[in-house]
Design a protein around this motif. Sequence first.
Motif, PDB file in Angstrom:
ATOM      1  N   ARG A   1       9.235  15.002   9.797  1.00 38.53           N
ATOM      2  CA  ARG A   1       8.397  15.004  10.998  1.00 38.53           C
ATOM      3  C   ARG A   1       6.968  14.577  10.684  1.00 38.53           C
ATOM      4  N   SER A   2       6.453  14.983   9.515  1.00 41.72           N
ATOM      5  CA  SER A   2       5.062  14.690   9.174  1.00 41.72           C
ATOM      6  C   SER A   2       4.888  13.360   8.450  1.00 41.72           C
ATOM      7  N   ALA A   3       5.984  12.738   8.018  1.00 43.34           N
ATOM      8  CA  ALA A   3       5.895  11.469   7.277  1.00 43.34           C
ATOM      9  C   ALA A   3       5.193  10.403   8.116  1.00 43.34           C
ATOM     10  N   GLY A   4       4.208   9.749   7.499  1.00 39.38           N
ATOM     11  CA  GLY A   4       3.489   8.681   8.183  1.00 39.38           C
ATOM     12  C   GLY A   4       2.343   9.161   9.046  1.00 39.38           C
ATOM     13  N   ARG A   5       2.201  10.475   9.174  1.00 43.32           N
ATOM     14  CA  ARG A   5       1.104  11.015   9.966  1.00 43.32           C
ATOM     15  C   ARG A   5      -0.137  11.190   9.089  1.00 43.32           C
ATOM     16  N   ALA A   6      -1.239  11.598   9.692  1.00 38.85           N
ATOM     17  CA  ALA A   6      -2.484  11.758   8.943  1.00 38.85           C
ATOM     18  C   ALA A   6      -2.380  12.868   7.909  1.00 38.85           C
ATOM     19  N   VAL A   7      -1.620  13.910   8.236  1.00 34.78           N
ATOM     20  CA  VAL A   7      -1.400  15.028   7.314  1.00 34.78           C
ATOM     21  C   VAL A   7       0.096  15.137   7.065  1.00 34.78           C
ATOM     22  N   GLU A   8       0.490  15.082   5.792  1.00 33.53           N
ATOM     23  CA  GLU A   8       1.900  15.072   5.428  1.00 33.53           C
ATOM     24  C   GLU A   8       2.257  16.296   4.594  1.00 33.53           C
ATOM     25  N   LEU A   9       3.532  16.690   4.660  1.00 35.05           N
ATOM     26  CA  LEU A   9       4.023  17.791   3.842  1.00 35.05           C
ATOM     27  C   LEU A   9       4.402  17.248   2.470  1.00 35.05           C
ATOM     28  N   VAL A  10       3.889  17.882   1.423  1.00 42.39           N
ATOM     29  CA  VAL A  10       4.195  17.453   0.062  1.00 42.39           C
ATOM     30  C   VAL A  10       4.620  18.655  -0.763  1.00 42.39           C
ATOM     31  N   GLU A  11       5.432  18.414  -1.769  1.00 45.49           N
ATOM     32  CA  GLU A  11       5.813  19.448  -2.722  1.00 45.49           C
ATOM     33  C   GLU A  11       4.885  19.338  -3.920  1.00 45.49           C
ATOM     34  N   VAL A  12       4.170  20.393  -4.211  1.00 42.35           N
ATOM     35  CA  VAL A  12       3.163  20.341  -5.264  1.00 42.35           C
ATOM     36  C   VAL A  12       2.905  21.745  -5.780  1.00 42.35           C
ATOM     37  N   GLY A  13       2.646  21.859  -7.083  1.00 46.12           N
ATOM     38  CA  GLY A  13       2.272  23.137  -7.656  1.00 46.12           C
ATOM     39  C   GLY A  13       3.281  24.244  -7.439  1.00 46.12           C
ATOM     40  N   GLY A  14       4.575  23.908  -7.443  1.00 44.15           N
ATOM     41  CA  GLY A  14       5.604  24.915  -7.285  1.00 44.15           C
ATOM     42  C   GLY A  14       5.836  25.371  -5.860  1.00 44.15           C
ATOM     43  N   GLY A  15       5.296  24.643  -4.898  1.00 46.85           N
ATOM     44  CA  GLY A  15       5.482  25.006  -3.499  1.00 46.85           C
ATOM     45  C   GLY A  15       5.245  23.828  -2.576  1.00 46.85           C
ATOM     46  N   PHE A  16       5.009  24.131  -1.310  1.00 53.29           N
ATOM     47  CA  PHE A  16       4.814  23.085  -0.309  1.00 53.29           C
ATOM     48  C   PHE A  16       3.472  23.274   0.376  1.00 53.29           C
ATOM     49  N   ALA A  17       2.798  22.144   0.651  1.00 49.61           N
ATOM     50  CA  ALA A  17       1.480  22.180   1.267  1.00 49.61           C
ATOM     51  C   ALA A  17       1.272  20.927   2.105  1.00 49.61           C
ATOM     52  N   PHE A  18       0.352  21.011   3.034  1.00 49.74           N
ATOM     53  CA  PHE A  18      -0.028  19.840   3.823  1.00 49.74           C
ATOM     54  C   PHE A  18      -1.204  19.158   3.143  1.00 49.74           C
ATOM     55  N   ARG A  19      -1.121  17.844   3.034  1.00 50.60           N
ATOM     56  CA  ARG A  19      -2.169  17.068   2.402  1.00 50.60           C
ATOM     57  C   ARG A  19      -2.481  15.829   3.249  1.00 50.60           C
ATOM     58  N   THR A  20      -3.735  15.418   3.211  1.00 49.79           N
ATOM     59  CA  THR A  20      -4.135  14.198   3.896  1.00 49.79           C
ATOM     60  C   THR A  20      -3.411  13.004   3.284  1.00 49.79           C
ATOM     61  N   ALA A  21      -2.921  12.109   4.121  1.00 52.25           N
ATOM     62  CA  ALA A  21      -2.218  10.924   3.640  1.00 52.25           C
ATOM     63  C   ALA A  21      -3.134  10.115   2.719  1.00 52.25           C
ATOM     64  N   LEU A  22      -2.576   9.669   1.587  1.00 54.95           N
ATOM     65  CA  LEU A  22      -3.383   8.980   0.581  1.00 54.95           C
ATOM     66  C   LEU A  22      -4.037   7.711   1.109  1.00 54.95           C
ATOM     67  N   ASP A  23      -3.360   7.009   2.028  1.00 55.43           N
ATOM     68  CA  ASP A  23      -3.919   5.745   2.511  1.00 55.43           C
ATOM     69  C   ASP A  23      -5.166   5.941   3.377  1.00 55.43           C
ATOM     70  N   LEU A  24      -5.435   7.193   3.780  1.00 51.06           N
ATOM     71  CA  LEU A  24      -6.623   7.467   4.590  1.00 51.06           C
ATOM     72  C   LEU A  24      -7.838   7.835   3.751  1.00 51.06           C
ATOM     73  N   ALA A  25      -7.630   7.976   2.441  1.00 48.95           N
ATOM     74  CA  ALA A  25      -8.735   8.383   1.562  1.00 48.95           C
ATOM     75  C   ALA A  25      -9.971   7.502   1.690  1.00 48.95           C
ATOM     76  N   PRO A  26      -9.834   6.151   1.693  1.00 49.10           N
ATOM     77  CA  PRO A  26     -11.046   5.317   1.798  1.00 49.10           C
ATOM     78  C   PRO A  26     -11.848   5.585   3.062  1.00 49.10           C
ATOM     79  N   ALA A  27     -11.153   5.946   4.143  1.00 51.48           N
ATOM     80  CA  ALA A  27     -11.847   6.162   5.409  1.00 51.48           C
ATOM     81  C   ALA A  27     -12.588   7.490   5.459  1.00 51.48           C
ATOM     82  N   ILE A  28     -12.033   8.511   4.812  1.00 46.83           N
ATOM     83  CA  ILE A  28     -12.639   9.840   4.941  1.00 46.83           C
ATOM     84  C   ILE A  28     -13.587  10.201   3.803  1.00 46.83           C
ATOM     85  N   THR A  29     -13.459   9.541   2.645  1.00 47.47           N
ATOM     86  CA  THR A  29     -14.332   9.900   1.519  1.00 47.47           C
ATOM     87  C   THR A  29     -15.764   9.440   1.730  1.00 47.47           C
ATOM     88  N   ARG A  30     -15.997   8.579   2.716  1.00 47.76           N
ATOM     89  CA  ARG A  30     -17.362   8.129   2.987  1.00 47.76           C
ATOM     90  C   ARG A  30     -18.216   9.243   3.583  1.00 47.76           C
TER      91      ARG A  30
END
Length: 200
Positions: A52-81
């Motif tokens: 459901r979250s794939a391709g959205r601004a915030v995606e569900l990822v498996e990380v650090g032994g669990g699951f978390a919502f993370r900002t989509a990597l392709d949006l990094a250039p737009a938000i890091t400014r």
Amino acid sequence: MSPDNDVDFQHGLRIAEALIFASERPVPAARIQLALPPGIEAQTVLTALAARSAGRAVELVEVGGGFAFRTALDLAPAITRIVEVPRRLPRAAMEALSIIAYHQPVTRAEIEEIRGAALAQTSLDALLDAGLVAPRGRKEAPGRPTLWGTTARFLDQFGLKSLNEMPRREELVSHDLAVMELAPPPTGAPPLIAEGQHAA
């Protein structure tokens, strides 16, 4: 009745989404399972939530032994400014973190031997304050020195599911953990980067 049309499944989907969203750390599937209605499997719910979250601004990822919502990597250039300048760890602390990650559990004396230099208490304190390392018992040796290892926060910070995903040491050459791209921390605080490095 398919899972997508099942009232209990949809309710479980909402529970999992809320639990992951509200947590400061990645949530293990086993913990999510405890909150779900009877007969609803956490893995099925997580698979549906990820789709459901794939391709959205915030995606569900498996990380650090669990699951978390993370900002989509392709949006990094737009938000890091406009995000806050990242908090920086001393280079010595990042070197120590790299050694701990690849040699854990390891004592402070062993870290210093590998580095070829003393490890200041301030560097170790910086890693502890960041939640990246923690004591892992004591070594059966004279003085019983403390053994150090990385934490789930370390995995989360570097976007790793487990330590098995770390690059092989021979692949790093001159690039150590200090120059790896760091994932945003779960609380929304600025990511940690080494001194001399620049935010993405």
